[in-house]
Design a protein around this motif. Structure first.
Motif, mmCIF file in Angstrom:
data_model
loop_
_atom_site.group_PDB
_atom_site.id
_atom_site.type_symbol
_atom_site.label_atom_id
_atom_site.label_comp_id
_atom_site.label_asym_id
_atom_site.label_seq_id
_atom_site.Cartn_x
_atom_site.Cartn_y
_atom_site.Cartn_z
ATOM 1 N N ALA A 92 0.939 -1.104 0.166
ATOM 2 C CA ALA A 92 -0.006 -0.117 -0.062
ATOM 3 C C ALA A 92 0.958 1.354 0.052
ATOM 4 N N VAL A 93 0.343 2.186 -0.697
ATOM 5 C CA VAL A 93 1.300 3.464 -0.815
ATOM 6 C C VAL A 93 1.557 4.262 0.499
ATOM 7 N N THR A 94 2.828 4.339 0.792
ATOM 8 C CA THR A 94 3.219 5.425 1.836
ATOM 9 C C THR A 94 4.108 6.402 1.402
ATOM 10 N N ALA A 95 3.944 7.578 2.220
ATOM 11 C CA ALA A 95 4.597 8.904 1.872
ATOM 12 C C ALA A 95 4.640 9.669 3.165
ATOM 13 N N SER A 96 5.749 10.305 3.217
ATOM 14 C CA SER A 96 6.077 11.370 4.189
ATOM 15 C C SER A 96 5.240 12.483 4.568
ATOM 16 N N HIS A 97 4.184 12.709 3.707
ATOM 17 C CA HIS A 97 3.058 13.732 4.040
ATOM 18 C C HIS A 97 1.821 13.326 4.322
ATOM 19 N N PRO A 98 1.204 13.956 5.109
ATOM 20 C CA PRO A 98 -0.198 13.526 6.026
ATOM 21 C C PRO A 98 -1.108 13.085 4.850
ATOM 22 N N TYR A 99 -2.045 12.100 5.191
ATOM 23 C CA TYR A 99 -3.116 11.713 4.459
ATOM 24 C C TYR A 99 -2.854 11.056 3.340
ATOM 25 N N THR A 100 -1.872 10.578 3.196
ATOM 26 C CA THR A 100 -1.499 9.501 1.980
ATOM 27 C C THR A 100 -2.477 8.544 1.763
ATOM 28 N N THR A 101 -3.079 7.874 2.701
ATOM 29 C CA THR A 101 -4.018 6.923 2.648
ATOM 30 C C THR A 101 -5.338 7.765 2.632
ATOM 31 N N THR A 102 -6.317 7.703 1.506
ATOM 32 C CA THR A 102 -7.441 8.506 1.598
ATOM 33 C C THR A 102 -8.735 7.385 1.433
ATOM 34 N N GLU A 103 -8.381 6.217 1.143
ATOM 35 C CA GLU A 103 -9.288 5.079 1.024
ATOM 36 C C GLU A 103 -8.719 3.746 1.653
ATOM 37 N N PRO A 104 -9.467 3.119 2.663
ATOM 38 C CA PRO A 104 -9.147 1.995 3.397
ATOM 39 C C PRO A 104 -8.495 1.012 2.373
ATOM 40 N N ASN A 105 -7.515 0.430 3.059
ATOM 41 C CA ASN A 105 -6.707 -0.970 2.369
ATOM 42 C C ASN A 105 -7.126 -2.102 2.988
ATOM 43 N N LEU A 106 -7.288 -3.223 2.511
ATOM 44 C CA LEU A 106 -7.849 -4.314 2.911
ATOM 45 C C LEU A 106 -6.935 -5.448 2.691
ATOM 46 N N GLY A 107 -6.438 -6.238 3.414
ATOM 47 C CA GLY A 107 -5.440 -7.291 3.343
ATOM 48 C C GLY A 107 -5.848 -8.262 4.290
ATOM 49 N N ILE A 108 -5.006 -9.477 4.015
ATOM 50 C CA ILE A 108 -5.017 -10.558 4.967
ATOM 51 C C ILE A 108 -3.485 -10.971 5.391
ATOM 52 N N ALA A 109 -3.682 -11.216 6.793
ATOM 53 C CA ALA A 109 -2.221 -11.653 7.466
ATOM 54 C C ALA A 109 -2.304 -13.079 7.831
ATOM 55 N N ARG A 110 -1.301 -13.830 7.591
ATOM 56 C CA ARG A 110 -1.340 -15.057 7.921
ATOM 57 C C ARG A 110 -0.654 -15.511 9.132
ATOM 58 N N ILE A 111 -1.279 -16.007 10.276
ATOM 59 C CA ILE A 111 -0.952 -16.281 11.668
ATOM 60 C C ILE A 111 0.300 -17.340 11.540
ATOM 61 N N PRO A 112 1.416 -16.881 11.787
ATOM 62 C CA PRO A 112 2.586 -18.190 11.863
ATOM 63 C C PRO A 112 2.188 -19.177 13.085
ATOM 64 N N ASP A 113 2.367 -20.656 12.675
ATOM 65 C CA ASP A 113 2.194 -21.590 13.770
ATOM 66 C C ASP A 113 2.929 -22.672 13.345
ATOM 67 N N PRO A 114 4.211 -22.694 14.043
ATOM 68 C CA PRO A 114 5.079 -23.660 13.685
ATOM 69 C C PRO A 114 4.742 -25.318 13.977
#
Length: 88
Positions: free
Chosen positions: A26-48
């Protein structure tokens, strides 16, 4: 499955954390309000132990735990900003 929204002030690292957990870019920048729309993602939970248990039980399908993440636009102390209008 669990769902989590990342909320915080502008330039606090919300999107950086989102990218680290999901592996997305997802886009990141050093100025305020870079994210204007919500980003949706899925993180896997590691389980050895998951693969070991699956082998012991001769599982045909192994489904790791996941976490749905929503990276929300920034909030401000005054209630202004792109994230202020989102209904959580």
């Amino acid at each position: 499955m669990a769902r989590l929204g990342i909320v915080g002030f502008t330039n606090s690292g919300k999107t950086t954390l989102f990218n680290a957990l999901t592996g997305l870019q997802a886009v990141t920048a050093s100025h305020p309000y870079t994210t204007t729309e919500p980003n949706l993602g899925i993180a896997r939970i590691p389980d050895p132990l998951l693969e070991k248990v699956a082998q012991l039980e001769h599982s045909t399908k192994v489904v790791p735990a996941t976490l749905d993440l929503l990276d929300l636009p920034a909030l401000t102390r005054t209630g202004e900003g792109a994230g202020a209008s989102l209904a959580l």
